[in-house]
Motif scaffolding. Structure first.
Motif, PDB file in Angstrom:
ATOM      1  N   GLU A  57       4.113   2.010 -16.312  1.00 45.39           N
ATOM      2  CA  GLU A  57       3.789   0.791 -15.586  1.00 45.39           C
ATOM      3  C   GLU A  57       2.279   0.650 -15.453  1.00 45.39           C
ATOM      4  O   GLU A  57       1.577   1.593 -15.119  1.00 45.39           O
ATOM      5  CB  GLU A  57       4.429   0.851 -14.197  1.00 45.39           C
ATOM      6  CG  GLU A  57       4.168  -0.376 -13.363  1.00 45.39           C
ATOM      7  CD  GLU A  57       4.783  -0.235 -11.978  1.00 45.39           C
ATOM      8  OE1 GLU A  57       4.945  -1.248 -11.312  1.00 45.39           O
ATOM      9  OE2 GLU A  57       5.069   0.896 -11.591  1.00 45.39           O
ATOM     10  N   GLU A 108      -4.523  -6.304  -5.945  1.00 46.24           N
ATOM     11  CA  GLU A 108      -3.387  -5.668  -5.303  1.00 46.24           C
ATOM     12  C   GLU A 108      -3.798  -4.286  -4.815  1.00 46.24           C
ATOM     13  O   GLU A 108      -4.881  -3.790  -5.152  1.00 46.24           O
ATOM     14  CB  GLU A 108      -2.215  -5.566  -6.285  1.00 46.24           C
ATOM     15  CG  GLU A 108      -1.709  -6.912  -6.774  1.00 46.24           C
ATOM     16  CD  GLU A 108      -0.528  -6.814  -7.733  1.00 46.24           C
ATOM     17  OE1 GLU A 108       0.031  -5.705  -7.878  1.00 46.24           O
ATOM     18  OE2 GLU A 108      -0.169  -7.834  -8.325  1.00 46.24           O
ATOM     19  N   ASP A 131       0.553  -8.429  -3.747  1.00 47.89           N
ATOM     20  CA  ASP A 131       1.526  -7.570  -4.422  1.00 47.89           C
ATOM     21  C   ASP A 131       2.939  -8.140  -4.282  1.00 47.89           C
ATOM     22  O   ASP A 131       3.677  -8.273  -5.261  1.00 47.89           O
ATOM     23  CB  ASP A 131       1.491  -6.158  -3.832  1.00 47.89           C
ATOM     24  CG  ASP A 131       0.084  -5.618  -3.658  1.00 47.89           C
ATOM     25  OD1 ASP A 131      -0.770  -6.357  -3.122  1.00 47.89           O
ATOM     26  OD2 ASP A 131      -0.165  -4.478  -4.032  1.00 47.89           O
ATOM     27  N   ARG A 190       6.301  -7.354  -6.463  1.00 44.70           N
ATOM     28  CA  ARG A 190       6.527  -5.966  -6.088  1.00 44.70           C
ATOM     29  C   ARG A 190       7.369  -5.913  -4.817  1.00 44.70           C
ATOM     30  O   ARG A 190       7.256  -6.767  -3.950  1.00 44.70           O
ATOM     31  CB  ARG A 190       5.203  -5.217  -5.902  1.00 44.70           C
ATOM     32  CG  ARG A 190       4.494  -5.025  -7.230  1.00 44.70           C
ATOM     33  CD  ARG A 190       3.289  -4.108  -7.138  1.00 44.70           C
ATOM     34  NE  ARG A 190       3.620  -2.712  -6.969  1.00 44.70           N
ATOM     35  CZ  ARG A 190       4.146  -1.934  -7.916  1.00 44.70           C
ATOM     36  NH1 ARG A 190       4.425  -2.430  -9.104  1.00 44.70           N
ATOM     37  NH2 ARG A 190       4.395  -0.665  -7.689  1.00 44.70           N
ATOM     38  N   SER A 191       8.198  -4.906  -4.731  1.00 47.18           N
ATOM     39  CA  SER A 191       9.123  -4.787  -3.604  1.00 47.18           C
ATOM     40  C   SER A 191       8.422  -4.100  -2.430  1.00 47.18           C
ATOM     41  O   SER A 191       7.390  -3.435  -2.600  1.00 47.18           O
ATOM     42  CB  SER A 191      10.341  -3.969  -4.013  1.00 47.18           C
ATOM     43  OG  SER A 191       9.978  -2.600  -4.199  1.00 47.18           O
ATOM     44  N   GLN A 196       8.009  -0.481  -3.190  1.00 45.50           N
ATOM     45  CA  GLN A 196       6.915  -0.224  -4.132  1.00 45.50           C
ATOM     46  C   GLN A 196       5.570  -0.290  -3.423  1.00 45.50           C
ATOM     47  O   GLN A 196       4.669   0.510  -3.707  1.00 45.50           O
ATOM     48  CB  GLN A 196       6.965  -1.231  -5.281  1.00 45.50           C
ATOM     49  CG  GLN A 196       8.065  -0.976  -6.286  1.00 45.50           C
ATOM     50  CD  GLN A 196       8.128  -2.037  -7.362  1.00 45.50           C
ATOM     51  OE1 GLN A 196       8.131  -3.236  -7.077  1.00 45.50           O
ATOM     52  NE2 GLN A 196       8.160  -1.607  -8.619  1.00 45.50           N
ATOM     53  N   ASP A 251       2.807   2.532  -3.220  1.00 45.27           N
ATOM     54  CA  ASP A 251       1.419   2.285  -3.628  1.00 45.27           C
ATOM     55  C   ASP A 251       0.454   2.697  -2.521  1.00 45.27           C
ATOM     56  O   ASP A 251      -0.635   3.220  -2.788  1.00 45.27           O
ATOM     57  CB  ASP A 251       1.226   0.804  -3.960  1.00 45.27           C
ATOM     58  CG  ASP A 251       1.982   0.376  -5.206  1.00 45.27           C
ATOM     59  OD1 ASP A 251       2.356   1.250  -6.009  1.00 45.27           O
ATOM     60  OD2 ASP A 251       2.197  -0.840  -5.380  1.00 45.27           O
TER      61      ASP A 251
END
Length: 240
Positions: A43, A103, A131, A136-137, A140, A144
């Protein structure tokens, strides 16, 4: 040779040929297996879109080196557009390294260029709503955030870090459920990691629990002065 003897020999030869044929079939190499699937591409953790921003920061640092041991604000456009940052925290040496549209992963990716060289005494990170808006969840984002803290502590193990929660913007009101979930996950992870969590989400809601339109400029995404005054008031007690 008599016909009877010939038939016996022929039958023997036929049996031998059949046996050899069966042996050849059973000893043949197995069919080639299908080639293994190519490894998945990792990713992407950041984008090269920010290289120009990094070069501008480095040029500014070369012209006027920021003080070591300062309070570093880093993250997306809400940090970048905080033009009165130094005035809002008088007597505190601050560095603004916000780059709009970024992000959380981008701050981690560029840590060796806009965090580690400054040797700050404290880092305040704002990132997350871009994000979530990009897909993005909440989990996630939590991961991060953890990666950011681990990256910073690798080179700056004693630096104090604070995470500023995502803000509720009118233009992204559809993200409120995801923001609430992400903020809760990050808050729990921050407590586990010994990181300060600063809630600016709640004080930016109106009486109906929706983003307060009065705190934003015309794009309904970026804050006006009233929005930054809330940030200053909420964040000030965490500045060390």
């Amino acid at each position: 040779m008599s016909p009877g003897r010939w038939n016996v020999r022929w039958n023997a030869l036929s049996s031998l040929a059949l046996a050899l044929l069966l042996a050849a079939c059973t000893s043949a190499p197995p069919a080639a297996t299908a080639p293994a699937a190519p490894p998945q591409v990792p990713e992407q953790v950041s984008s090269t879109n920010w290289e120009q921003d990094m070069q501008q920061f480095e040029a500014a640092d070369a012209q006027s080196p920021p003080p070591r041991g300062a309070v570093l604000f880093i993250g997306s456009s809400s940090i970048r557009f905080w033009e009165a940052l130094a005035q809002d925290f008088p007597g505190v040496p601050v560095i603004n390294r916000g780059f709009g549209g970024s992000e959380l992963r981008d701050s981690t990716w560029y840590a060796d260029r806009i965090i580690v060289p400054y040797a700050p005494r404290q880092i305040l990170l704002y990132a997350g709503d871009n994000d979530l808006n990009a897909g993005r969840s909440p989990r996630q984002l939590r991961d991060d955030f953890r990666a950011f803290v681990e990256r910073v502590r690798r080179d700056l193990p004693d630096v104090r870090t604070a995470y500023i929660s995502t803000k509720p913007s009118p233009s992204r009101a559809h993200l409120l459920p995801a923001q609430r979930e992400a903020n809760a996950l990050v808050q729990a992870e921050a407590q586990r990691l010994g990181v300060d969590y600063i809630d600016i989400f709640t004080p930016m809601l109106d009486a109906s629990g929706q983003p307060n339109e009065a705190l934003f400029i015309e794009d309904r995404l970026h804050m006006n002065r009233a929005g930054y005054e809330i940030w200053q008031r909420v964040i000030a007690p965490y500045i060390r």
